[in-house]
Design an enzyme around this catalytic site. Structure first.
Site, PDB file in Angstrom:
ATOM      1  CD  GLU A 186       5.357  12.095  -3.823  1.00  0.00           C
ATOM      2  OE1 GLU A 186       5.145  12.325  -5.028  1.00  0.00           O
ATOM      3  OE2 GLU A 186       4.878  11.125  -3.226  1.00  0.00           O
TER       4      GLU A 186
ATOM      5  CE  LYS B 294       2.019   4.690  -4.287  1.00  0.00           C
ATOM      6  NZ  LYS B 294       0.910   5.276  -3.497  1.00  0.00           N
TER       7      LYS B 294
HETATM    8  P1  PGA Z   1       2.149   8.013  -0.490  1.00  0.00           P
HETATM    9  O1  PGA Z   1       1.355   8.625  -1.707  1.00  0.00           O
HETATM   10  O2  PGA Z   1       3.436   7.437  -0.946  1.00  0.00           O
HETATM   11  O3  PGA Z   1       2.296   9.150   0.473  1.00  0.00           O
HETATM   12  O4  PGA Z   1       1.232   6.962   0.108  1.00  0.00           O
HETATM   13  C1  PGA Z   1       1.711   8.517  -3.033  1.00  0.00           C
HETATM   14  C2  PGA Z   1       0.474   8.376  -3.887  1.00  0.00           C
HETATM   15  O5  PGA Z   1      -0.663   8.532  -3.399  1.00  0.00           O
HETATM   16  O6  PGA Z   1       0.590   8.078  -5.080  1.00  0.00           O
HETATM   17 ZN    ZN Z   2      -1.828   7.941  -5.245  1.00  0.00          ZN
END
Ligand code: PGA
Ligand code: ZN
Length: 425
Positions: free
Chosen positions: A202, A334
């Site tokens: 990231e 998400k």
């Molecule tokens: P991931 O992790 O998108 O790799 O699942 C992001 C998070 O744990 O916030």
């Molecule tokens: Zn997380």
């Protein structure tokens, strides 16, 4: 009405294939949706449909594209493109599985987002404004990663995200300028100590630390090195992502070669919260450790925001249960964990009803798509987490937030710390 749905394969920030969808409405309006991809996924989140096999490491999306063309499109074409709830419900029914594994969470989320964008275009409004309607909007407080770890950096350190929250900022523009100074400051410190091993998934520095506390100490030094007070201007936010190294009440800290039970893990985190300026902590215990989370939140939740990510997987039902249990006091949102816009919004609204903090989040696998910046503002979510301050799939989202702040002009209201449990409330 929806007249056309086109699906194509594009490439994400890890160089893996992902699903992109274009939707066209009868009035000529179009919308585009893209599926992101996680690496540290909750076990109860929507499952992507991947081709498997040798080709592209098994990550191929040919089956997901085919599901859109041969199953989803025939059901949605002719339907009202502004009826997001009806469209999402139709896809959920067509899929028929609990985790959307038949048609794929990646197929569903790309279509759901594309329909949403097309409806906003048809209304002649930017997405954030279309979503807000007459409701309040605010610019969210950013949580920005400085060091990457866990599944995003070869498990080089156990903590997945070491982030800052510019709690002293008065606007997004100021928050991001403070972040830029802290990211630079961290880079200088890491360079001088020979600790940089590249950047993680990231965009945060991929660190060569020997202990988790060295990571925390270095983050404090980076904040102070940029001239900020960690207590009042730029605080620490952590994503422990504990499900990655803990289950059945056992936590294995790889970096320090230690094994802890749930109580000891909880005590370690409480000790960090007492000794470091930590404002927020995500998934402190594993997704199967409900008792541990309840204990942690009872001890720390009055001073620290406790976010459920893997624990809540953007599910309204799980948010309801967590509220009844006092297991956490904030939710990470998400879209591809839920699989549709309607379900993501339901999780957000459940959280808002219970006074939880709300954090719209990207995944570790992203693209140039900036839809989530609009979701965060239009839904009045008060925090926003999209990774670090490097790599364009990250900065694209921060930059979109700046554009929205500018477009709002005198009406721009920065959430600041208001939505952060423990600090603001
Ligand atoms: P991931 O992790 O998108 O790799 O699942 C992001 C998070 O744990 O916030
Ligand atoms: Zn997380």
């Amino acid at each position: 009405a929806i007249t056309q749905i086109r699906a194509r394969r594009i490439w994400d920030s890890r160089g893996r294939p992902t699903v992109e969808v274009d939707v066209t409405l009868a009035d000529g309006s179009t919308g585009r949706g893209v599926a992101p991809a996680g690496a540290s996924r909750g076990s109860r989140e929507a499952l992507d449909l991947r081709d498997g096999g040798e080709r592209l490491g098994g990550f191929g999306v040919v089956k997901a594209l085919r599901a859109i063309e041969t199953e989803i499109a025939p059901v949605l074409i002719g339907r009202d493109g502004t009826d997001q709830a009806g469209i999402d419900a139709a896809m959920i029914a067509l899929d028929g599985t609990t985790l959307k594994s038949r048609l794929g969470g990646n197929a569903l989320v790309a279509v759901s987002l594309a329909v949403l964008h097309a409806a906003a275009a048809s209304a002649g409004k930017p997405l954030w404004q279309y979503l807000a309607g007459d409701g309040p909007v605010s610019l969210p407080m950013p949580e920005i990663q400085i060091f990457g770890g866990g599944a995003h950096a070869g498990r080089r350190i156990d903590i997945q995200d070491l982030m800052v929250m510019p709690i002293g900022a008065k606007s997004v523009a100021e928050a991001l300028e403070m972040t830029a100074e802290i990211y630079l400051s961290a880079g200088r410190i890491m360079q001088s100590r020979g600790l940089i091993a590249g950047v993680a998934d990231e965009g945060g520095y991929w660190p060569a630390f020997s202990t988790n506390e060295e990571a925390l100490d270095t983050l404090v030094a980076a904040i102070e090195g940029a001239g900020f007070d960690p207590a009042t201007e730029a605080a620490i936010s952590l994503d422990i992502a504990a499900s990655e190294f803990g289950s059945n009440g056992h936590y294995r800290l790889g970096l320090e070669k230690r094994e802890l039970d749930s109580d000891a893990m909880c005590d370690l985190l409480l000790d960090w919260c007492a000794r470091y300026p930590i404002a927020s902590i995500e998934d402190p215990l594993a997704e199967d450790d409900r008792a541990g989370l309840i204990r942690f939140t009872a001890a720390a939740g009055g001073k620290v925001q406790v976010i459920g990510d893997d624990y809540l997987v953007t599910s309204a039902e799980k948010v309801e249960r967590a509220a009844a249990d006092n297991a956490v006091n904030a939710v990470l949102l998400k879209v591809n964990q839920a699989g549709t816009i309607t379900e993501t919004r339901a999780a957000l609204q459940a959280a808002q009803r219970h006074g939880f903090g709300t954090v719209v989040s990207a995944r570790s696998g992203e693209t140039e798509d900036v839809a989530i910046a609009h979701l965060a503002v239009g839904w009045n979510a008060q925090q926003f987490k999209v990774g670090s301050f490097a790599r364009s799939e990250r900065t694209a989202k921060w930059n979109e937030l700046l554009r929205i702040e500018e477009a709002l002009g005198a009406n721009a209201h920065f959430a600041g710390t208001a939505g952060i449990r423990g600090i603001g409330k």
